[in-house]
Each structure stands twice: as C-alpha cells, then as structure tokens.
Design an enzyme around this catalytic site. Structure first.
Site, PDB file in Angstrom:
ATOM      1  N   CYS A   2      10.822   6.254 -10.979  1.00 20.25           N
ATOM      2  CA  CYS A   2      11.881   7.334 -11.991  1.00 20.25           C
ATOM      3  C   CYS A   2      10.372   7.332 -13.040  1.00 20.25           C
ATOM      4  CB  CYS A   2      12.577   6.541 -12.614  1.00 20.25           C
ATOM      5  SG  CYS A   2      13.617   5.861 -11.534  1.00 20.25           S
ATOM      6  N   ARG A  27       8.645  12.779  -9.614  1.00 19.95           N
ATOM      7  CA  ARG A  27       8.343  11.148  -9.576  1.00 19.95           C
ATOM      8  C   ARG A  27       9.719  10.745  -8.994  1.00 19.95           C
ATOM      9  NH1 ARG A  27       4.450   8.925 -12.500  1.00 19.95           N
ATOM     10  NH2 ARG A  27       5.739   7.003 -12.617  1.00 19.95           N
ATOM     11  N   TRP A  76      14.682   8.504  -9.239  1.00 21.36           N
ATOM     12  CA  TRP A  76      14.812   7.454  -8.034  1.00 21.36           C
ATOM     13  C   TRP A  76      15.497   6.962  -7.819  1.00 21.36           C
ATOM     14  CZ3 TRP A  76      12.026   5.186  -4.645  1.00 21.36           C
ATOM     15  CH2 TRP A  76      11.879   5.638  -3.108  1.00 21.36           C
ATOM     16  N   ASN A 102      11.211   2.385 -15.520  1.00 15.73           N
ATOM     17  CA  ASN A 102      10.889   3.030 -15.026  1.00 15.73           C
ATOM     18  C   ASN A 102      10.589   1.950 -14.007  1.00 15.73           C
ATOM     19  OD1 ASN A 102       9.993   3.974 -11.773  1.00 15.73           O
ATOM     20  ND2 ASN A 102       7.494   4.329 -13.459  1.00 15.73           N
ATOM     21  N   GLY A 103      10.729   1.034 -13.212  1.00 15.30           N
ATOM     22  CA  GLY A 103      10.552  -0.345 -12.653  1.00 15.30           C
ATOM     23  C   GLY A 103      11.717  -0.716 -11.684  1.00 15.30           C
ATOM     24  N   GLU A 482      -1.347  12.132  10.670  1.00 16.37           N
ATOM     25  CA  GLU A 482      -0.956  12.285   9.547  1.00 16.37           C
ATOM     26  C   GLU A 482      -0.347  14.439   9.297  1.00 16.37           C
ATOM     27  OE1 GLU A 482      -1.063  12.078   6.894  1.00 16.37           O
ATOM     28  OE2 GLU A 482      -1.189  14.044   5.134  1.00 16.37           O
ATOM     29  N   LYS A 486       2.909  14.731   8.037  1.00 17.60           N
ATOM     30  CA  LYS A 486       3.456  16.088   7.186  1.00 17.60           C
ATOM     31  C   LYS A 486       4.372  16.784   7.807  1.00 17.60           C
ATOM     32  CE  LYS A 486       1.725  15.860   3.696  1.00 17.60           C
ATOM     33  NZ  LYS A 486       0.830  14.037   3.934  1.00 17.60           N
ATOM     34  N   GLU A 489       7.858  14.999   6.923  1.00 17.23           N
ATOM     35  CA  GLU A 489       8.888  14.784   5.501  1.00 17.23           C
ATOM     36  C   GLU A 489       9.312  15.556   4.761  1.00 17.23           C
ATOM     37  OE1 GLU A 489       5.838  13.451   2.717  1.00 17.23           O
ATOM     38  OE2 GLU A 489       3.905  13.946   3.685  1.00 17.23           O
ATOM     39  N   HIS A 505       2.221   5.824  29.474  1.00 15.66           N
ATOM     40  CA  HIS A 505       2.830   5.004  29.612  1.00 15.66           C
ATOM     41  C   HIS A 505       3.656   4.817  29.060  1.00 15.66           C
ATOM     42  CE1 HIS A 505      -1.441   3.087  30.723  1.00 15.66           C
ATOM     43  NE2 HIS A 505      -1.564   3.785  29.606  1.00 15.66           N
ATOM     44  N   LYS A 605       7.217  11.012  -5.472  1.00 13.35           N
ATOM     45  CA  LYS A 605       5.603  11.209  -5.334  1.00 13.35           C
ATOM     46  C   LYS A 605       4.510   9.879  -5.036  1.00 13.35           C
ATOM     47  CE  LYS A 605       1.677  13.015  -5.325  1.00 13.35           C
ATOM     48  NZ  LYS A 605       1.050  14.132  -4.227  1.00 13.35           N
TER      49      LYS A 605
HETATM   50  C1  AGP Z   1       2.118  11.644   1.810  1.00 19.54           C
HETATM   51  O1  AGP Z   1       2.488  13.042   1.891  1.00 19.54           O
HETATM   52  C2  AGP Z   1       3.367  11.118   1.232  1.00 19.54           C
HETATM   53  N1  AGP Z   1       4.290  11.482   0.382  1.00 19.54           N
HETATM   54  C3  AGP Z   1       3.754   9.092   0.991  1.00 19.54           C
HETATM   55  O2  AGP Z   1       3.563   8.598   2.421  1.00 19.54           O
HETATM   56  C4  AGP Z   1       1.977   8.559   0.006  1.00 19.54           C
HETATM   57  O3  AGP Z   1       0.913   9.182   1.108  1.00 19.54           O
HETATM   58  C5  AGP Z   1       2.937   7.431   0.004  1.00 19.54           C
HETATM   59  O4  AGP Z   1       3.320   6.833  -0.601  1.00 19.54           O
HETATM   60  C6  AGP Z   1       1.342   6.641  -0.430  1.00 19.54           C
HETATM   61  O5  AGP Z   1       1.016   7.001  -1.219  1.00 19.54           O
HETATM   62  P1  AGP Z   1      -0.236   6.628  -2.662  1.00 19.54           P
HETATM   63  O6  AGP Z   1      -1.834   7.444  -2.117  1.00 19.54           O
HETATM   64  O7  AGP Z   1      -0.318   7.373  -4.521  1.00 19.54           O
HETATM   65  O8  AGP Z   1      -0.747   5.332  -2.547  1.00 19.54           O
END
Ligand code: AGP
Length: 610
Positions: A2, A27, A76, A102-103, A482, A486, A489, A505, A605
């Site tokens: 958050c 966030r 969040w 936040n937490g 990766e 991308k 997500e 396989h 994020k």
């Molecule tokens: C990547 O596009 C995602 N948002 C997510 O996988 C991110 O890389 C992951 O949560 C790790 O975050 P960090 O690099 O801040 O530790």
C-alpha cells in the site's frame, strides 16, 4: 503493498495528500482514503473503494476537507476485500485517532479477540484496524506513550501514519520492515511510503529504520529509537526530479520507461567503466573472498528472478564457478546449502519485496555474504545486504518492470566482468572487448526503439490469441521467461516460456492450428537447432513470430511467419537487446486489448507480503 502519506504544515492538507497518493497509486489501487484535522471541522475521515479518482471526487479534489494536517492511504488489499469499510484510514472508536498502514500485523487476530473481549467493536475485516483500536485502548492523553505500547504489542511489518484530534500539532510515524521516508520542508513536514509522494515539495529526506518512531510537527521532525531515545537522522537529497515520476507526455508510464532504457542503461554502466576496465569502487568485496567462493546464488522474484536466469548463463561462462538461481519464495524454505563460502546475490527493483528480504536474512543467518542489486536507494534490502550495487534507473512507476530490468541485467554483467578479472579468468583484451560492446548497447537499444511500429503491427496480428508460447535455448530461453511474464501481467493472456528442446517432451501436444509461438533465436551457437524447433511447431500448425539477429534474419525469414530483427552483438549482451521488442510486444498487445497497462489487475509494484 500500500501507499501511505502524511502532511503537517500551513496549507490545506487534503490537496497535498491527494497529490502524494496519486504518485503512490502504483503501489496499490483498490481503495483509498484521507483523514484531515481542521480547527472548525475537527477530525474528518473520507474513504472509498475504487481508484483514487473516486476519493478525489468525493472531496472535490480536497476542497471539502478543512485543515492543515492529515494522513492518506492507497490500498492493495491483503486482509479484507476491497470495500469502503476496509479502506484506510481506520478510526478508533473514540473517534480521536486515525491510522494508515502499509504492511501486515501478523498477530492481529489475537489482539482483536482480546479487545473484543474488552467490549471493543470492530468495523472492518482488516489487520490494521487493531492498531487504531489498540491505540484507543492504551491512550491516556499521551499519544507517543500509547503508540510506544502498541508498537511493542503488535508483531509483523508496518509503516504507520497516526493522526490524533487531541494532538493536531503533530503526526506520528513508525516503521518496521515496510519503507517509510520523512520529508523536511519549510514550515511543513511529510511522511510517505516512498520519495515519489513528496519530491514535489521537498528533496530533503531521511529514511526511517526498523523500530524507529517519529514525531512530525510544523517546525521539525524528531525521531526516536525502539527505546524512545532521540536519534539524529542523516538527511539526504534526492537526486532526481518530479518530472522523472511523471508521464512526460507519454500515454503510459510503461511506454515512457521502455523508451528511457538507452539512457537508463547508459547511466547504470558508464560510471563503472574506466580505461577499459570495470570499476566497482567501494563495493568492498575482495579477490581472496571471491576466489574462496564455492558457489554463487542469485535469489529474487518475478522479473528480477529472470535477470538471475540470464545471469546464471553469463556468470558461469565468465567465472567458471557454479551459479544457482533460486526463486526467493522457494529459497527461504528450502534449507539451502549456503555457507560462508557462498555469495548470495539478491536482485530487487523496489528493494522491499518481502520474499527477497526474507531470503536475504536466511542467507545471512546461514553465514553467506550477500550482495544486493537494487534500484530504490535506501530501501530495506539495500540496507540489510552486506554489499550493494545500485542500478540508478530512476523511479519506475509502471507495475511491469522494464528499465529496472534492463539496468539490473547491465549491473549484474558489470559485476560478472569485474569478478572474472579479479579471478584471473578474463584477459584485459577480452575485458576491453566486452566493455567496448557494452558501451554500444544503449545505442543499439535506441535503434530498436526507432522501429516500434513494426512491433505494433505484429501485436495487431496476435492480440486476440488466448495462449502464447515463447521458446528458445540458453539465453533465448531466459529471455522467453521475461517476455512471457511481461505479456501475462499486462495483457492477461496465458503464456508459457519453454526451453525449445523441452517442447517435444510433452507441451508440444498443445500446439495446434494457429497457436502462436514466439521463437527466440538470437543465440547463434544454437541457431540451427532453433530453426529445427520452428519447423517442428510449424508442422503442427503453429504461427511463428521469430526473433533473431540481423546476421541470421535471412535464414529465419524462410521459416517464421513474422520476424523481429535485433542488431548483432556479443552473445553476452543479447538479452539486453532481445528483451526490448518483447516489452514492446506485450505493451502493444495489452493496449489493443484495452488493459490498464500501468496498473494491471491484482498486482502492485512491489509485493511486501508473503
Ligand atoms: C515485474 O514486471 C513484476 N512487476 C514483478 O514480477 C516484479 O519483478 C517482482 O515482484 C519483483 O519485484 P522487485 O524487483 O521489486 O523485488
């Protein structure tokens, strides 16, 4: 995670708080709220489910709330679904104390049950509300004392902002495991989850440490340690501008950050390349320790983990030492074979990912030395690691990482080259050759970015697919992971990345007429096998979007239905180029599917919970 923000000063608080929340919305964004104290209206609380715009409309951009001190929150959801009642701030039943958090309060149920046995009524399903009600329970007129008691009662992680109607001349901030920044203004002061929320008002900040409590007044900020002893906080000046945290004319932060990659990578590498050598002054690692290493680990989550998969291939070639890449969420519970002869490299853009932080602590507990590769300066992981290398990508706002990923790749490669030289595994000639090419990477990324329309066209062909496969070998497989993430997500299309040699396989049974396969074939030593895999899937009806280097484009064009071509480069730097069209492909597909690109559903994020 958050976002929390707090302001105390001379001007109306609500517009300042909303502006801060707007910059923290990446966030978490399923609900938001404000609590402001005014001489006429007293403590005013407004909160609502939905995006920040819903809250802003409710308070007419802040005009409806009177007062010059307040706290705000963008959520969040972890405990309790997104709803008006579960939104923050949470108000104590006395109506005098508002809390943003936040937490996670891990022992919240035990506290909640106790307070309920004392007759306290709760109004939400959240863990945070126990902080508000427990403050009420301990409060006898001294807010700091009550807060101090609460902090020693709750367990878990928190960044707290506390406003009390009996003490409108102050805000209380407290931190454990969740980031909290203090901002120092002229006649005003701030608290926030990260710098982006307050940089418009001040660049002078300090970062709270675990266990600290701060009292913010209009005249200053006093910080106390866990024993309530005063602490002199080191102040630092933020080295980037508010413009860096704004869209700058782009439609989305993600596209802006994709386009910023040439400059971001240049900034990440240039300071460390001097006279044909990598310079990592001040890192602190020495050759004897590196020579003694029996194994390196790379531990991270999500895209940062994918950097590690690329890094394994690169570092094992450079160092000829075993490199193990492990998901942080697995590492921390796998009783890993880590010891004093291990170096554990943790990679994290935010520096706040809980799984990665926990893995870092586990590695240190087992006696390993730890190196953090982090983007956010002063973040928790950066503070706790034995050694840290910053990626200096600047603020990355889009949830889907791009420039931070690219700079992580670059910094990890710098570390690999530097270590290889220290271990005597790299001749000065080869080091100079690698670094010469590395310095050309930003321009090669820029060249790719001059042809975004080609990727946009391919996205228009394929954005309606419901399942897309990425396949490749060696570094291309690592890139596929990766590229697939991308796409998933931000476009919500199911996608899988496969080692091309593994397809036969089992998974090849999923290939049927029209299935889209993104065939990554930039790694020259295995190009012929890549071509065989393309033929293999095409014979089963697949559509193939190929990706290869300019020198192999003519051959690949004979087999792929569509073809992305990247400039030739040293094998080691292929991922730094290949990832760019994959980022663009994901971006344009999501755009054509009408997705919320900067704030994808269910995501945040940085994930500061398990
Ligand atoms: C990547 O596009 C995602 N948002 C997510 O996988 C991110 O890389 C992951 O949560 C790790 O975050 P960090 O690099 O801040 O530790």
């Amino acid at each position: 995670m958050c976002g929390i923000v707090g302001f105390i000063g001379g001007e109306q608080a609500a517009p300042v708080l909303l502006d801060g929340l707007r910059r923290l919305e990446y966030r978490g964004y399923d609900s938001a709220g404000l609590a402001v104290f005014g001489e006429q209206q007293g403590l005013q609380l407004v909160k609502a489910k939905g995006r920040l715009a819903v809250l802003s409309d409710l308070v007419d951009g802040g005009a409806k709330l009177e007062g010059t001190v307040g706290v705000g929150h963008t959520r969040w959801a972890t405990h309790g679904e997104p709803s008006d009642a579960n939104s923050h701030p949470h108000l104590s039943n006395s109506g005098r104390i508002a809390v943003v958090h936040n937490g996670i309060i891990e022992n919240y149920m035990e506290i909640k049950e106790y307070l309920q046995s004392q007759g306290v009524v709760f109004h939400s399903d959240t863990d945070t509300e126990v902080v508000a009600q427990l403050l009420d329970y301990y409060y006898q007129g001294d807010l700091v004392e009550a807060t101090f008691k609460v902090l020693h009662r709750i367990e878990g992680s928190y960044a707290l902002g506390i406003l009390c109607s009996d003490h409108p001349g102050q805000l209380i901030a407290a931190r454990k495991d969740s980031p909290l920044v203090l901002g120092y203004g002229e006649g005003c002061n701030f608290l926030a989850s990260d710098v982006t929320a307050l940089i418009k008002y001040t660049k002078t900040v300090s970062y709270m440490e675990d266990g600290e409590l701060a009292i913010l007044t209009r005249d200053g900020i006093q910080v106390y340690d866990a024993l309530l002893q005063p602490v002199e906080k080191e102040r630092s000046t933020v080295d980037w501008d508010i413009a860096d945290a704004e869209k700058g004319g782009y439609e989305h932060f993600m596209f802006k950050e994709i386009m910023e990659q040439p400059e971001a990578v240049r900034k990440a590498i240039a300071p460390h390349i001097q006279n044909g050598q990598v310079v990592l002054d001040g890192l602190g690692l020495d050759a004897d320790f590196l020579q003694s290493l029996s194994r390196l680990y790379i531990v991270a989550c999500g895209s940062s983990y994918h950097v590690g998969v690329v890094g394994k291939y690169q570092l094992e070639q450079l160092l000829r030492k075993p490199v193990e890449v492990v998901l942080a969420s697995e590492f921390r519970y796998s009783n890993p074979l880590v010891d004093e002869n291990s170096l554990v490299i943790v990679i994290s853009q935010s520096g706040e990912t809980l799984d990665t932080m926990a893995a870092l602590r586990e590695a240190r507990r087992l006696g390993a030395k730890t190196l953090a590769i982090v983007n956010v300066v002063g973040s928790s992981i950066a503070k706790e690691a034995d050694y840290v290398l910053y990626t200096w990508a600047g603020p990355e706002i889009a949830v889907a990482t791009t420039k931070a990923y690219s700079t992580q790749l670059a910094v990890l490669m710098l570390f690999g080259i530097w270590t290889a030289r220290l271990l005597g595994r790299l001749t000065p000639e080869r080091e100079a050759e690698l670094l010469g090419e590395m310095l050309r990477i930003p321009d090669k990324i820029a060249e790719i970015l001059r042809h975004t329309e080609e990727i946009q066209y391919y996205a228009s062909l394929y954005f309606n697919h419901e399942s897309i496969f990425f396949m490749g070998r060696n570094l291309d497989y690592a890139m596929g992971l990766e590229g697939s993430l991308k796409l998933k997500e931000i476009s919500y299309i199911h996608s899988e990345a496969y080692a091309a040699g593994e397809l036969k396989h089992g998974t090849i049974s999923l290939i049927e007429d029209g299935t889209l396969v993104v065939a990554l074939a930039s790694y020259a030593p295995l190009f012929d096998k890549d071509v065989s895999n393309v033929v293999e899937v095409k014979s089963r009806g697949a559509r193939v979007l190929g990706l290869t280097t300019r020198s192999r484009a003519e051959e690949m064009a004979k087999h792929a239905d569509s073809l992305i071509v990247i400039p030739d480069t040293d094998l080691m730097f292929l991922p730094s180029l290949a990832i760019v069209p994959l980022q663009l492909f994901a971006y344009y597909v999501a755009l054509m599917r009408g997705c919320d690109i900067d704030k994808p559903r269910n995501l945040a994020k940085s994930v500061t919970v398990e």
